[in-house]
Design a protein around this motif. Structure first.
Motif, short mmCIF file in Angstrom:
data_model
loop_
_atom_site.label_atom_id
_atom_site.label_comp_id
_atom_site.label_asym_id
_atom_site.label_seq_id
_atom_site.Cartn_x
_atom_site.Cartn_y
_atom_site.Cartn_z
N ARG A 1 0.83 -1.21 0.00
CA ARG A 1 0.00 0.00 0.00
C ARG A 1 0.86 1.25 0.00
O ARG A 1 0.66 2.15 0.83
CB ARG A 1 -0.97 -0.02 1.18
CG ARG A 1 -0.33 -0.40 2.52
CD ARG A 1 -1.30 -0.13 3.64
NE ARG A 1 -0.78 -0.61 4.91
CZ ARG A 1 -1.28 -0.23 6.08
NH1 ARG A 1 -2.28 0.60 6.14
NH2 ARG A 1 -0.76 -0.70 7.19
N GLY B 1 -2.20 7.26 7.81
CA GLY B 1 -3.12 6.20 8.21
C GLY B 1 -2.41 5.01 8.85
O GLY B 1 -3.03 4.00 9.11
N SER C 1 -0.16 2.98 11.90
CA SER C 1 -0.16 2.97 13.35
C SER C 1 1.03 3.78 13.85
O SER C 1 1.93 4.13 13.09
CB SER C 1 -0.06 1.54 13.86
OG SER C 1 1.29 1.11 13.85
N GLY D 1 3.69 3.19 15.65
CA GLY D 1 5.03 2.65 15.44
C GLY D 1 5.40 2.63 13.97
O GLY D 1 6.54 2.91 13.59
N GLN D 2 4.41 2.34 13.13
CA GLN D 2 4.67 2.33 11.70
C GLN D 2 5.04 3.73 11.23
O GLN D 2 5.95 3.92 10.42
CB GLN D 2 3.43 1.83 10.94
CG GLN D 2 3.20 0.33 11.11
CD GLN D 2 1.80 -0.10 10.66
OE1 GLN D 2 0.88 0.71 10.62
NE2 GLN D 2 1.64 -1.38 10.37
N SER E 1 4.01 -3.85 16.52
CA SER E 1 3.46 -2.60 16.02
C SER E 1 2.45 -2.86 14.91
O SER E 1 2.68 -3.70 14.05
CB SER E 1 4.62 -1.75 15.50
OG SER E 1 4.17 -0.55 14.98
N GLY E 2 1.34 -2.15 14.96
CA GLY E 2 0.33 -2.31 13.91
C GLY E 2 -0.58 -3.50 14.09
O GLY E 2 -1.39 -3.80 13.22
N CYS E 3 -0.51 -4.16 15.26
CA CYS E 3 -1.32 -5.35 15.44
C CYS E 3 -2.73 -5.02 15.89
O CYS E 3 -3.59 -5.89 15.94
CB CYS E 3 -0.67 -6.29 16.44
SG CYS E 3 -0.65 -5.59 18.10
N GLY E 4 -2.98 -3.77 16.23
CA GLY E 4 -4.34 -3.40 16.60
C GLY E 4 -4.53 -3.09 18.07
O GLY E 4 -5.67 -2.96 18.54
N LYS E 5 -3.46 -2.90 18.81
CA LYS E 5 -3.60 -2.60 20.24
C LYS E 5 -4.34 -1.27 20.44
O LYS E 5 -5.33 -1.20 21.17
CB LYS E 5 -2.21 -2.49 20.91
CG LYS E 5 -1.35 -3.72 20.75
CD LYS E 5 -0.01 -3.56 21.43
CE LYS E 5 0.86 -2.47 20.84
NZ LYS E 5 1.29 -2.73 19.46
N SER E 6 -3.84 -0.24 19.76
CA SER E 6 -4.48 1.06 19.91
C SER E 6 -5.92 1.00 19.44
O SER E 6 -6.83 1.53 20.08
CB SER E 6 -3.75 2.12 19.09
OG SER E 6 -2.43 2.25 19.50
N THR E 7 -6.13 0.33 18.34
CA THR E 7 -7.48 0.24 17.80
C THR E 7 -8.43 -0.39 18.81
O THR E 7 -9.51 0.13 19.07
CB THR E 7 -7.46 -0.60 16.51
OG1 THR E 7 -6.56 0.00 15.59
CG2 THR E 7 -8.83 -0.71 15.90
N GLN F 1 -1.55 7.87 22.40
CA GLN F 1 -0.19 7.46 22.08
C GLN F 1 0.70 8.67 21.79
O GLN F 1 1.81 8.77 22.29
CB GLN F 1 -0.24 6.53 20.86
CG GLN F 1 1.08 5.87 20.54
CD GLN F 1 0.89 4.69 19.58
OE1 GLN F 1 -0.22 4.41 19.14
NE2 GLN F 1 1.97 4.00 19.28
N HIS G 1 5.11 -1.38 24.78
CA HIS G 1 6.02 -2.18 23.98
C HIS G 1 7.10 -2.81 24.82
O HIS G 1 7.91 -3.58 24.34
CB HIS G 1 6.69 -1.31 22.91
CG HIS G 1 5.80 -1.06 21.77
ND1 HIS G 1 5.43 0.20 21.37
CD2 HIS G 1 5.15 -1.91 20.94
CE1 HIS G 1 4.61 0.11 20.35
NE2 HIS G 1 4.42 -1.17 20.07
#
Ligand code: ATP
Ligand code: ATP
Ligand code: MG
Ligand code: MG
Lengths: 492, 450, 265, 326, 265
Positions: C154, C161, C163, C165-166, E52-58, E105, E218
């Motif tokens: 992407r 858009g 996260s 950390g990203q 990172s990006g696994c959806g924790k914040s979400t 965050q 983290h």
């Protein structure tokens, strides 16, 4: 009780309700505001609104409706034969109003007692003279029917007013009592108040729709009459705009549309770069003092009456352009491309100047709102300030800037005076910016304010032009919305 | 992992000195300087235009702030003014202004004789040095002070606009060759009277405070009443368009669901900005006057029409300003338990305030200078009413507005009106600057980059 | 130490990349950095540690003149990069920043696509001759930023858009895409999970082969792992500067010791 | 609510100066408030006049042309049936150029030849080839043709077309040529006569005479069409041309010697008389000798007073409506 | 586990504060949280860990419906707070968020003074009767946020002028000023130095006495130090949830194990 005092009373009641609601809420929570669902003030505001809104609404409606009701009832009293020949009931009623207003004034001034005002007879007094002394001018002597009607009018009006006072007061009290009753610590006061505010916000937004409907309706029927008189093919597809007193004119929108687009384009060609650069400089480079002065000064440009710009175009810019592009061998360029002071370029330039602040001020605000971290990110990569502005800040600010440019374009399309004096009144197709042309808007104004027969195609064409322009700009706006949606860059 | 090889296309050498600019940097810096220069040029161009316009305006208009007056002793002849001698107001009223003209002719004749000035002019031509409004001034005085009849009093009359122009240098002996309104002997007399101190040029407060006068007496025209008209209209516009505009923007930007009908509203509003202002006049005539029965020529109606016209400007700029507030601010507020409404009103709106005020400044400036819509609701023309004495009267009684007044003056035949038109523009600008200054001060309090 | 005025440039290059001399920073009235002298070596990772608010970011921002953008911020003293004072009026901060790259404390991706975020720097510095080269740079940088796998499908999606950390890794990739000589990293791993952190640390180690890296971190472990030199800041003062091993095992200053053992903050 | 107590007037901007002079004097001499005189053009004025009767409609419409039958019909449909027409005098239309420029003595034919889109040369209809006044008439100087004529929205334009261009067209005999070319269609011939050239030699002025004046100020070769009153107020900048040898003045126009003029009038709603205070008084005052007579202020300002003023006064006094014998 | 439908509320209160049932979250087309079921206990600290990006914040943002503000975000399934579904139309998200506070965050102080940043919440919730009480709340919150000493002399200065770590602590102080029942913290210590981190951890421990705390981190060490329960997310799935000790010492799922031992990211 005069209406003014009634309003004051309702407001006072509402203020009282505010305090009472607050107090009751606090009381229900045992004095501990933290047990309340909402802040105490919301409870107050809730009571305030329920006291105020229905009462004022009814008051407003009543004030709007009562005159017609009274009018209706009084006019029913006026016998057919009391209406002089060639006059109308409406005119007689106007007389009645005037007399009634005169009687009111007389009572206020103490020239008549209330009693006298109700029973006075034309047979015994020269009412016109007496009212005249009080400064109430009447068109003719007061006829007995009229005086009677006026007295009746006052009586009905007074009783209506009495009823209104009672109803409004009761309503305010009821609202207060009801909402006060419902005030307790679990009542969701904030939600209710916010719903009220939300309704107001929606109403405000709907006003735009109402305005549009109004505009369309106020031009629609006249446009229809125009198309009955004039062929629509000529209007939309003809090539000539040549209105004529005798009728039988050629009225095509196309040359006007061309002029409109051309002149607006040149105006934007001036205003957009100048305005954008000014905005960028103000927000990114200028120090606080320069900004604090330059911005408001530029904003004055938007407020100078357009007639000044028109004269400026005609007397200063036009001749200056002629001395450059015209006058043959004597001119600056030695060419003879321009004969008169009026041209697309003249009007475009001057209009561009007027539009500078539309672009500069609005864009400056938007650019200023782009977060500093964006700039830091770019500068940290070794970008120069201008690269940062062009590639990061401006794209991030794009939707707002497009809005500003649209606003400027809209102004350009709607402007008249500058076009009339700067661009002339000739409608034609030409690519040469040194020739005169004219725009739809100026034609609307001039056809509407002219001396032609108001029911003729020559006048009615103004409405058709107005509605067509409306549809065209609507199309442009849809396009702009689409573009903004597509290229929008949201930071954070 | 990929290795960090030197094989990249790095045209930049390691350890190059900073003291010398590379060619690329030079090029970029040149671009930077150009960019900045464009910015300065843009602002300079804008300010230069403003300066030219202002110099132009002031140069053409400052003359309107002085005016020539003639001081005469007039005998209020009882035989002419009150034939019955009963000091009955009704009787006195029967004598029209035409009846007062001879008194003035006599007075100036006497003055000229007393000064020993030699002239071949007939008394009627001498009186032509005075404004055509002089008899009305006398009549008004007499109606207010009936007991003054029979006395000789000193009056200060406006001089005719030609005489005024002569003193201001606009009219010369050469320029009036074909003018049937004034002659060289009259100018000679003027010179004498100026020397004698009967005619003098002073500051003209009537211009700032007075109301319009007809075409034949430009010297009496003032902009004061129409200034009040503009003031009342601006009050209406401000009171309605700012709250409605901000409310509509808040709804559209913060609350509106993303649906077709909100898109319709959005497009609609931008489109309203493009509607020619005269169309708002058509609307105002149809809705406010014909349908809602509001009075003609009233500032209230004018204000309503201008409100509708200004709304799009305010809405568009407010929305842009709201859009520019970073979403994290809203998150922060919602995160501590603020409602959306609270987040908007407590945090977003203050941050958007500068943009809102800019829109308001520009919108009001536009409304203040607008003539076309007023044409259709009857506020352009000859509206010489007295200054209103209350808020209600100010809103409901016929009045004009400054731009309409200026527009009218600019059209009139007598060149003296031309000067007044520009003078009016000066006042309009002063009005505008005052209005803007307030908003600008307010705006500066809200401006901060975060 | 040596005398700056007489120092030969060629001699320096091997050893000291950046040296700060009597640096003072003021935010308006408040004195944020007091009298800092430090030498940052080439091909070395230097860690700045210290309690929050002690001025680490501020000092770091001095090194590539990012502080210029803060109106109220005034910098005094000299900072030499390769022996040249970067605050010299002749120095162009733009050219400086191309050499001294920066990753910020808060991730700040541009509101553009992921691809354009990375390509931005190479484009303005003209590092790629054509699209293919640019694609290559973008891919390489994203790989080195340890984010390629997550975003390769992407690249056209907006960088905002991602996260947290990203986003941070995107910013790291963006910074290295311009191939700076010195890389300043303000807490680059604070938003990263351990694996990403390890990847970034690996990257830092790799960068050290050729460049000089300065890293601000709150994690002693990280400082110990990646850096060769450590500077400890406290209340705007550079309290101690030396070999990382020595600082962590045998600090000279009592304040350093109490910070490392967790007693002052 | 108090009803409206001032007379409300709207309409032609040509009549506006006269109406405002009268309104001002009326306000000074009567107890009635000063009438409000709006501008906006004859068309807009009559339109509002015909919107109906009542408080929210105007009482008087000023017009620089006579009301049309179609308009009377619309009026009637809206209940405005009894209309009193009052002619207040005549407006002279003059040709004037910069005071320091050449002097001209025109005939209608000169104007026709100078401005018409097509003219007949040697029996053929061709595009107007004339570029200087000398081409038009060898007696004139070789000054480039630059005419500022009223735009088609102005009533003056109609008079200009009828009494100058069309007259010139007929005088030169071109009219017959056009007629012949158009298959004997008189209308088409007229149309061809009055079509003005669009190459910039003839400029339509949609604004007012002040704009025409400003244009002559910025282009000294220009010759403009003005109202007599306007010219008389600007004799320092303009010189007037004669038409067919007659110098325009109130006297020559009143006597009919000077050909280019038109009547000015206003229309009163009879139904409003007796309702709107001062309406009738105003109308009577307007046409009184003191005001509209040859020595009154209107004539002094430039109105050509109507030789038949007495008849008008009578008609106003008797409230004689149009078309009827009421 | 137990059946939600029949569970008595009073029984719940002691044990489970929040329970998520089959929660799915979509960002437009992309499926960010898949089928998550979890019970968060009262008076407990729960840690969310994962790459990172696994959806924790979400997922965290689902717990107080902050996701409502993202247009393209759709939440399915049930989340019960004290047994009541917070996605029920009858629930007022505002009231919910007053109960379930959040620290983001990225630090996001209001562009207002430090004092007003803290006082804002208590003001809108009417937590203080008067200025003195408000002052007290502000001071207490700043103290608990471990930032009082640094800002006590400049409460009128803008919150945006603080250092990164200071801003983060300000945001923590702001969140606890409203005394929520549940506190969601998205990497609260990522920008903090060890001492500040220790102070915040201490605060979390203190909060646990009365409230439920959910923390995204983290740092395994941190998770191990402060939490009693740990949830491990991976690619939008809740892979494992259990006692912290057990997760770190004896994970059931191989993915958890490889994450903890540093093998997947
Ligand atoms: N823009 C600014 N305006 C005013 N003061 C500032 C600004 N930025 C930082 N400061 C102050 O300067 C001091 C040092 O800030 P700095 O950001 O350098 O701290 P830091 O060491 O990076 O802390 P952290 O680890 O929390 O990021 C702090 O007291 C801070 O409040
Ligand atoms: N606003 C958004 N729009 C679209 N996708 C998003 C949005 N926010 C997050 N995502 C995507 O959803 C997934 C989960 O993101 P989330 O922010 O929850 O990750 P995280 O576990 O908090 O990571 P980190 O530790 O890096 O903060 C990621 O793939 C991310 O790219
Ligand atoms: Mg920092
Ligand atoms: Mg996250």
């Amino acid at each position: 009780m005069p209406t003014f005092w009634l309003v004051v009373f309702v407001f006072a009641l509402a203020a009282l309700g505010f305090l009472a609601g607050r107090a009751r809420a606090l009381h229900s929570a045992g004095g501990n505001a933290r047990d309340l669902h909402s802040l105490p003030n919301y409870y107050g505001a809730n009571v305030l609104l329920t006291t105020l809104v229905p009462a004022l609404l009814v008051l407003g409606l009543w004030l709007m409706i009562q005159p017609s009701v009274v009018q209706y009832r009084v006019s029913g009293m006026i016998p057919e034969q009391a209406i002089p020949e060639n006059s109308t009931l409406g005119l007689v009623m106007m007389d009645v109003h005037q007399v009634a207003a005169g009687l009111d004034l007389a009572v206020d001034e103490g020239a008549l007692t209330e009693q006298e005002a109700g029973t006075i007879r034309t047979e015994f007094t020269d009412l016109r003279a007496r009212l005249g002394e009080l400064g109430v001018a009447l068109g003719s002597d007061v006829r007995p029917e009229v005086l009677q009607a006026a007295q009746r009018y006052r009586a009905i009006d007074a009783s209506g007013h009495r009823n209104m006072v009672i109803v409004v007061t009761l309503l305010a009290l009821a609202g207060l009592g009801f909402s006060w009753q419902h005030t307790n610590k679990d009542f969701r006061a904030r939600n209710v108040v916010e719903q009220g505010i939300y309704a107001l916000l929606v109403l405000a937004a709907l006003l735009a729709i109402l305005t549009t409907i109004g505009i369309v309706l106020s031009m629609f029927f006249e446009s229809i009459s125009f198309f009955k008189l004039h062929s629509w093919t000529d209007f939309f597809f003809g090539g000539t705009w040549a209105p004529n007193f005798r009728g039988d004119s050629e009225l095509s929108i196309l040359p006007l549309l061309w002029g409109t687009l051309y002149i607006s384009f040149i105006a934007l060609l001036v205003a957009v770069p100048v305005g954008l650069f000014a905005a960028v400089y103000l927000s990114e480079y200028a120090n606080g003092h320069v900004r604090a002065f330059a911005k408001p000064l530029l904003e004055i440009l938007a407020g100078i009456p357009t007639i000044v710009y028109g004269l400026f175009a005609l007397l200063t810019v036009g001749p200056a352009l002629v001395s450059v592009f015209g006058n043959g061998p004597e001119g600056l360029l030695g060419v003879d491309w321009m004969s008169g002071a009026t041209s697309v370029l003249t009007a475009g330039l001057v209009m561009g100047i007027m539009l500078i602040p539309f672009v500069s001020s609005l864009s400056d605000d938007i650019i200023n709102a782009v977060p500093q971290t964006m700039r830091d990110g770019s500068l940290g990569l070794g970008a120069t300030k201008s690269e940062t502005v062009r590639q990061v800040v401006l794209p991030a600010a794009l939707p707002g800037i497009v809005g500003a440019i649209l606003l400027a374009a809209s102004r350009a399309i709607g402007e008249t005076m500058i076009v009339v004096m700067g661009a002339g009144a000739i409608a034609k197709f030409s690519l040469n910016p040194l020739e005169s042309m004219t725009t739809i808007t100026t034609r609307i104004v001039s056809q509407l304010t002219g001396d032609t027969d108001f029911a003729s195609a020559e006048t009615l064409v103004a409405f058709a032009l107005g509605i067509t322009l409306f549809v065209l700009t609507l199309g442009l706006n849809v396009l702009a919305l689409y573009i903004v949606r597509k290229y929008r860059e949201q930071y954070e | 992992m990929t290795d960090i090889s030197q094989n990249g296309s790095t045209p930049r050498k390691h350890g190059e000195t900073l003291m010398k600019l590379t060619a690329r940097t030079k090029r970029r810096n040149a671009a930077e300087r150009r960019f900045q220069a464009y910015g300065i040029a843009a602002i300079a161009a804008g300010l230069l235009m403003l300066a030219i316009l202002v110099v132009n305006i002031v140069g053409n208009g400052y003359g309107a702030f002085t005016q020539t007056f003639v001081t005469l002793d007039v005998t209020l002849d009882a035989a002419k003014l009150d034939k019955k001698g009963q000091r009955n107001l009704d009787d006195i009223k029967k004598v029209s202004t035409f009846g007062y003209a001879p008194l003035i002719q006599k007075a100036i004749e006497a003055k000229v004789a007393a000064l020993g000035v030699k002239t071949d002019l007939k008394p009627k031509d001498m009186a032509a040095l005075l404004s055509k409004g002089a008899p009305a001034q006398l009549r008004d005085y007499v109606l207010e002070h009936p007991d003054a009849i029979g006395k000789t009093l000193s009056f200060r009359f406006l001089a005719n606009s030609r005489v005024d122009g002569y003193l201001k240098g606009r009219v010369t002996r050469h320029s009036i060759e074909n003018d049937k309104n004034i002659s060289v002997p009259q100018l000679d007399l003027t010179d004498q009277l100026v020397k004698a101190g009967v005619i003098e040029k002073t500051f003209n407060s009537e211009f700032i405070l007075g109301s319009d006068a007809s075409d034949q007496r430009p010297e009496a025209a003032g902009i004061g009443t129409s200034m009040l008209g503009s003031l009342f209209m601006m009050l209406v516009v401000l009171a309605l368009s700012l709250p409605i505009g901000v409310a509509a923007s808040i709804f559209l930007e913060e609350f509106a669901p993303k649906a077709w009908w909100t898109d319709v509203i959005e497009v609609n509003i931008s489109n309203l900005a493009a509607v020619p202002s005269i169309v708002f006049g058509i609307l105002g005539l149809a809705v406010f006057i014909n349908y809602m029965n509001q009075p003609m020529s009233a500032p209230l109606v004018g204000g309503l029409v201008l409100t509708l016209m200004t709304l799009p400007t305010i809405i568009i700029s407010t929305r842009a300003a709201l859009k520019a507030v970073p979403p994290s601010i809203r998150d922060a507020a919602l995160g501590v338990g603020a409602s959306k409404m609270q987040a908007v009103f407590h945090h977003v709106l203050p941050l958007a305030a500068p943009g809102i005020l800019t829109g308001t400044i520009i919108g009001l400036a536009q409304a203040l200078g607008e003539t076309a819509p007023l044409l259709l609701i009857g506020m352009v023309g000859f509206i010489a009413s007295n200054p209103p004495d209350s808020l209600a009267a100010g809103l409901m009684e016929p009045n004009s507005a400054m731009p309409a007044q200026i527009y009218e003056w600019a059209k009139r035949a007598d060149p003296a009106f031309y000067e007044r038109a520009w003078g009016g523009i000066i006042i309009l600008l002063v009005f505008l600057v005052t209005m803007n200054t307030l908003a600008v001060i307010l705006r500066r309090r809200f401006e901060r980059r975060w | 130490m040596y005398d700056i005025a007489t120092t030969e440039k060629t001699v320096e290059q091997q050893v000291t990349k950046i040296s700060a001399r009597d640096v003072q920073v003021y935010y308006g009235e408040s004195h944020a950095i007091k009298d800092v002298n430090v030498d940052i070596e080439d091909k070395t990772v230097t860690a700045f540690i210290g309690p929050s608010g002690c001025g680490k970011s501020t000092f770091l921002r001095c090194l590539n003149r990012m502080n210029d953008t803060i109106d109220i911020c005034k910098v005094k003293g000299e900072i030499l990069l390769d022996g040249e004072n970067i605050y010299d009026p002749k120095v162009d901060p733009v050219q400086l920043r191309a050499k001294v790259g920066m990753v910020f404390q808060k991730p700040n991706p541009f509101p553009k696509s992921i691809y354009d975020n990375i390509a931005y720097g190479p484009r303005i510095h003209g590092l790629a001759r054509n699209k293919a080269e640019l694609d290559e740079i973008v891919e390489k940088s994203l790989r080195r930023g340890a984010i390629w796998n997550e975003v390769k499908d992407r690249l056209d999606a907006p960088g905002t858009g991602l996260s947290g950390g990203q986003q941070q890794r995107l910013c790291i990739a963006r910074a290295i895409a311009t191939e700076p000589e010195v890389l300043l990293m303000d807490e680059p791993c604070s938003a990263l999970d351990p694996i990403a952190t390890a990847q970034v640390e690996e990257l830092i180690d790799e960068l050290r082969q050729n460049y000089s890296v300065v890293i601000v971190t709150h994690s002693m472990q990280q400082a110990a792992r990646v850096s060769q030199k450590t500077a400890f800041f406290h209340l705007g003062n550079l309290v101690e500067f030396g070999e990382t091993g020595q600082i962590f095992t045998n600090p000279e200053d009592p304040r350093t010791e109490s910070y490392i053992t967790g007693r002052i903050g | 609510a108090a009803a409206r107590d001032q007379v409300q007037i709207a309409g032609s901007s040509t009549v506006l100066p006269y109406a405002s002079i009268v309104a001002e004097a009326f306000g000074e001499n009567f107890d009635f408030p000063t009438p409000v005189v709006e501008s906006g053009g004859s068309s807009a004025g009559l339109k509002r006049f015909c919107e109906g009767v009542g408080e929210n409609t105007i009482d008087i419409a000023n017009a620089s042309r006579r009301i049309k039958d179609k308009e009377i019909k619309t009026c009637a449909e809206n209940g405005v049936t009894d209309i009193i027409e009052v002619r207040i005098g005549y407006d002279g239309i003059v040709f004037a150029s910069d005071i320091n420029g050449n002097k001209f003595e025109f005939t209608p034919a000169d104007w026709y030849k100078a401005l018409s889109d097509k003219v007949v040369v040697d029996g053929k209809i061709v595009d107007n080839p004339n570029t200087t006044w000398k081409d038009v008439n060898p007696a004139f100087p070789a000054q480039p043709i630059q005419a500022f004529v009223p735009g088609t929205k102005h009533g003056t334009r109609e008079v200009f077309e009828d009494k100058v261009i069309l007259a010139g067209c007929e005088a030169t005999g071109d009219f017959d040529a056009f007629k012949a070319a158009n298959g004997d269609d008189k209308k088409a011939a007229e149309k061809a006569c009055i079509a003005l050239r669009t190459d910039g030699k003839s400029v339509d002025i949609d604004g007012d005479y002040t704009e025409t004046l400003a244009r002559i100020g910025s282009n000294k070769d220009g010759i403009g069409v003005f109202g007599l009153a306007f010219y008389e107020n600007n004799t320092d900048k303009l010189q007037v041309a004669t038409m067919s040898g007659v110098v325009p003045s109130t006297e020559t126009i009143a006597s009919g010697e000077y050909p280019v003029s038109r009547p000015l009038q206003f229309y009163i709603k009879k139904a409003h008389i007796g309702v709107i205070p001062g309406l009738k008084e105003f109308a009577e005052f307007f046409v009184s000798d003191e005001i509209a007579g040859p020595d009154g202020p209107l004539a002094a300002y430039g109105l050509v007073s109507d030789p038949e003023l007495a008849k008008t006064q009578e008609a106003v006094a008797d409230e004689v409506v149009m078309g009827g014998n009421m």
